[in-house]
Design a protein around this motif. Structure first.
Motif, PDB file in Angstrom:
ATOM      1  N   TYR A  24       0.848  -1.205  -0.004  1.00  0.00           N
ATOM      2  CA  TYR A  24       0.224   0.016  -0.145  1.00  0.00           C
ATOM      3  C   TYR A  24       0.849   1.249  -0.307  1.00  0.00           C
ATOM      4  CZ  TYR A  24      -3.746   3.375   1.259  1.00  0.00           C
ATOM      5  OH  TYR A  24      -4.689   4.279   1.059  1.00  0.00           O
ATOM      6  N   ASP A  26      -0.361   4.642  -0.984  1.00  0.00           N
ATOM      7  CA  ASP A  26      -1.197   5.634  -1.233  1.00  0.00           C
ATOM      8  C   ASP A  26      -1.603   6.381   0.082  1.00  0.00           C
ATOM      9  OD1 ASP A  26      -2.655   7.212  -2.733  1.00  0.00           O
ATOM     10  OD2 ASP A  26      -4.450   5.923  -2.917  1.00  0.00           O
ATOM     11  N   ALA A  29      -3.321   9.715   0.281  1.00  0.00           N
ATOM     12  CA  ALA A  29      -4.645   9.980  -0.105  1.00  0.00           C
ATOM     13  C   ALA A  29      -5.366   9.602   1.216  1.00  0.00           C
ATOM     14  CB  ALA A  29      -5.107   9.047  -1.273  1.00  0.00           C
ATOM     15  N   THR A 333       6.243  11.476  -6.479  1.00  0.00           N
ATOM     16  CA  THR A 333       5.514  11.824  -7.709  1.00  0.00           C
ATOM     17  C   THR A 333       6.253  11.826  -9.036  1.00  0.00           C
ATOM     18  OG1 THR A 333       3.999  13.201  -6.565  1.00  0.00           O
ATOM     19  CG2 THR A 333       3.918  13.388  -8.806  1.00  0.00           C
ATOM     20  N   ALA A 345      -0.519   3.059 -12.860  1.00  0.00           N
ATOM     21  CA  ALA A 345      -1.047   2.422 -11.712  1.00  0.00           C
ATOM     22  C   ALA A 345      -1.731   1.230 -11.856  1.00  0.00           C
ATOM     23  CB  ALA A 345      -2.156   3.503 -11.306  1.00  0.00           C
ATOM     24  N   ASP A 349      -1.064  -2.266  -9.894  1.00  0.00           N
ATOM     25  CA  ASP A 349      -2.424  -2.678  -9.142  1.00  0.00           C
ATOM     26  C   ASP A 349      -2.455  -4.074  -9.428  1.00  0.00           C
ATOM     27  OD1 ASP A 349      -4.809  -2.722  -7.554  1.00  0.00           O
ATOM     28  OD2 ASP A 349      -5.715  -3.219  -9.311  1.00  0.00           O
ATOM     29  N   VAL A 355      -0.890   2.467  -5.827  1.00  0.00           N
ATOM     30  CA  VAL A 355      -0.239   4.041  -5.932  1.00  0.00           C
ATOM     31  C   VAL A 355      -1.479   4.888  -6.402  1.00  0.00           C
ATOM     32  CG1 VAL A 355       2.247   3.220  -6.610  1.00  0.00           C
ATOM     33  CG2 VAL A 355       0.536   3.790  -8.439  1.00  0.00           C
ATOM     34  N   ARG A 356      -1.380   6.119  -6.535  1.00  0.00           N
ATOM     35  CA  ARG A 356      -2.275   7.128  -6.983  1.00  0.00           C
ATOM     36  C   ARG A 356      -1.656   7.495  -8.199  1.00  0.00           C
ATOM     37  NH1 ARG A 356      -7.299   8.552  -5.310  1.00  0.00           N
ATOM     38  NH2 ARG A 356      -6.596   7.051  -3.429  1.00  0.00           N
ATOM     39  N   HIS A 360      -4.144  14.785  -8.711  1.00  0.00           N
ATOM     40  CA  HIS A 360      -4.003  14.786  -7.212  1.00  0.00           C
ATOM     41  C   HIS A 360      -4.620  16.009  -6.487  1.00  0.00           C
ATOM     42  CE1 HIS A 360      -1.188  11.591  -8.205  1.00  0.00           C
ATOM     43  NE2 HIS A 360      -0.370  12.413  -8.730  1.00  0.00           N
ATOM     44  N   ARG A 376       1.948   8.510  -8.415  1.00  0.00           N
ATOM     45  CA  ARG A 376       2.542   9.224  -6.948  1.00  0.00           C
ATOM     46  C   ARG A 376       2.551   7.798  -5.948  1.00  0.00           C
ATOM     47  NH1 ARG A 376      -1.130  12.891  -3.362  1.00  0.00           N
ATOM     48  NH2 ARG A 376      -2.050  10.676  -2.987  1.00  0.00           N
ATOM     49  N   SER A 378       3.267   6.968  -2.055  1.00  0.00           N
ATOM     50  CA  SER A 378       3.369   7.768  -0.890  1.00  0.00           C
ATOM     51  C   SER A 378       3.811   6.691   0.301  1.00  0.00           C
ATOM     52  CB  SER A 378       2.316   8.621  -0.688  1.00  0.00           C
ATOM     53  OG  SER A 378       1.336   8.016  -0.707  1.00  0.00           O
TER      54      SER A 378
END
Length: 406
Positions: A24, A26, A29, A333, A345, A349, A355-356, A360, A376, A378
Motif C-alpha cells: 500500500y 497511497d 490519499a 511523484t 497505476a 495494481d 499507488v495514486r 491529485h 504518486r 506515498s
C-alpha cells in the motif's frame, strides 16, 4: 513501539490483491488504520453510544468524556494553548472553507490580497477564489523554484502591505516539498497578514507545534494520520475565533434562541453545530495515542529514509521523471515516459501495488509542471524498503510491457 513490528498493528495489510501481497503506497490519499483505532470506534458504538453535552445519564456522560477527551489529546498533539482553540470539523476541506467563509468574508475588501502558492491542493485554492470574487480581493500566487520549492525572497516579493491572508500547505501532496512555515509566517505577520496553514500532509508525519510556528490557523484531517474518515481539526488563535461568526447553525452551537434572534455558545462549540462527529473524534484520539507511542520523530526519520531510498532506486529506471526537490517528505511523484499515469497505476495494481494516479487535486500545479497527470507513491510508518523494491521492480515490468506492446 518498535518500528520493525508496526505492520502487525494494521490488519488490512495482511491480504493479497490480485494474487500478490498488498503493497500500500497511497497513504497521502488516506492512511490505513491500526487495530487500536478500529477497536476504539467499535467500543464506542458497542458500549456507550450516546449524544454528547445534552444528557445527564451515564452513557451521555461517557460519550461526552470521550469526545472532549479527544479534543484535549488534539490540543496536546499540536501544542495549542487551550481546547477552546480546537474545533472538530469534517476534515481539512471543511476547516479551510470555514476560515474562508467566516474570517475571509468579514475581513477582506476590494484592494486586499490573498496569497497562496502554485502547489496548493484544490481545498486551499477554491475557497479563496470564491471569497475573492465575493469581496473584491485579489488572489496572488507565489512562484516556485525549478525543483518545486518556495524561495523566501520570492515570498517576500509576493506578500505586501496589502496582503491580509496567506494560506500555504506545510507539505505538498504532489512534490513532497516541506515548506518553511515558521519563516513565512513571520513575513506574513510583518506585513500585517494572518497565516493559514494546511497541515493535511504534515501532521501525520512530523511533530507540529502551532505555538512555535505562530500561525493563526492550522488545519488537518484524521484519516491521513491513522484515524477515521469524516473527522478533522480547525485550530485557530482564540482572539481570532472569538471574533468570527459561525457558518453552520442549529443545535449544539447556540446559547439562547428567541423568535427573531439567537446567541452563540462559547468556543469551541459555537463552530460545532448539530450532533458532532463523536465516533470520529474518539477514533482520532486513539490514533493520536498510537502515533505518540510510536513517536513522531521516529515516523519522520523512517519516511525520510524510505523517500531517499525510493529516489535512489527509481533513478535506476530509464525514462522516469521525478517531480519535486531532493529533500522531501515521504512521497515520490513521477511519470514514466510514453505511459499514461493511469496505465502505470493499473499495471502496478495487477502486481498488488497501490499507488495514486491523476492530478491529485492540484490541477494548477499540473499545468505549472506542464503535465496533465502524474503517478504518486506515498509512504507511511508501515512501509518498508522491501515495499520500495517491489514497487521499483514492478515499475520496470510496466516499462517493459508498454515498450513491447507499442
Amino acid at each position: 513501539m518498535d518500528m520493525k513490528n508496526i505492520r502487525q498493528h494494521f490488519p488490512i495489510l495482511d491480504q493479497q490483491v490480485n494474487g500478490n501481497p498488498l503493497v500500500y503506497l497511497d497513504s497521502a490519499a488516506t492512511s490505513q488504520k491500526p487495530t487500536a483505532v478500529i477497536e476504539a470506534i467499535e467500543q464506542y458504538y458497542r458500549g456507550y453510544n450516546s449524544n454528547v453535552h445534552r444528557g445527564v445519564h451515564t452513557l451521555g456522560t461517557r460519550a461526552t468524556d470521550g469526545y472532549e477527551g479527544a479534543r484535549e489529546k488534539v490540543r496536546k498533539f499540536i501544542n495549542a494553548k487551550s481546547t477552546e482553540e480546537v474545533i472538530f470539523t469534517r476534515g481539512t476541506t471543511t476547516s479551510l472553507n470555514t476560515i474562508a467563509a467566516s474570517y475571509g468574508r468579514a475581513n477582506l475588501s476590494e484592494g486586499d490580497e490573498i496569497v497562496i502558492t502554485h502547489m496548493e491542493h484544490h481545498s486551499n485554492i477554491i475557497p479563496w477564489q470564491q471569497v475573492a470574487k465575493q469581496t473584491g480581493a485579489t488572489l496572488k500566487y507565489i512562484d516556485l523554484t525549478e525543483d518545486g520549492r518556495l524561495d523566501l525572497e520570492e515570498v517576500k516579493k509576493t506578500i505586501t502591505s496589502n496582503t491580509k491572508i496567506v494560506s500555504i500547505m506545510q507539505v505538498s501532496n504532489v512534490l513532497g516539498t516541506i515548506n518553511r512555515i515558521k519563516e513565512i509566517t513571520k513575513i506574513a505577520h510583518d506585513n500585517g497578514a494572518i497565516m493559514v496553514v494546511d497541515g493535511a500532509q504534515s501532521t501525520p508525519h512530523m511533530k507540529v507545534d502551532v505555538q512555535d510556528l505562530d500561525c493563526d490557523f492550522f488545519v488537518f484531517s484524521g484519516h491521513k494520520m491513522c484515524g477515521p474518515t469524516g473527522i478533522g481539526v480547525l485550530y485557530g488563535k482564540k482572539a481570532l475565533l472569538e471574533n468570527m461568526e459561525p457558518v453552520e447553525f442549529g443545535g449544539e452551537m447556540i446559547d439562547f434562541v428567541n423568535l427573531y434572534d439567537s446567541t452563540w455558545k462559547e468556543l469551541p462549540w459555537k463552530f460545532e453545530g448539530g450532533t458532532p462527529i463523536i465516533a470520529g473524534a474518539i477514533g482520532l484520539g486513539a490514533a493520536i495515542d498510537f502515533l505518540e507511542e510510536v513517536g513522531l520523530e521516529n515516523i519522520e526519520a523512517h519516511e525520510h529514509k524510505l523517500a531517499q531510498y525510493a529516489l535512489g532506486r527509481m533513478s535506476e529506471v530509464d525514462g522516469v521523471t521525478i517531480y519535486g526537490p531532493t529533500e522531501r517528505a515521504g512521497l515520490v511523484t513521477f511519470n514514466l515516459d510514453e505511459v499514461h499515469p493511469h496505465d502505470v497505476a493499473t499495471v502496478l495494481d495487477a502486481e498488488g501495488i497501490a499507488v495514486r494516479a491523476g492530478h491529485h487535486c492540484a490541477q494548477p500545479l499540473m499545468r505549472y509542471l506542464n503535465v496533465s497527470a502524474t503517478a504518486r507513491a506515498s509512504f507511511y510508518l508501515y512501509n518498508t524498503e522491501e515495499d520500495v523494491d517491489k514497487f521499483v521492480s514492478s515499475l520496470v515490468k510496466t516499462k517493459e510491457y508498454f515498450t513491447n506492446v507499442f
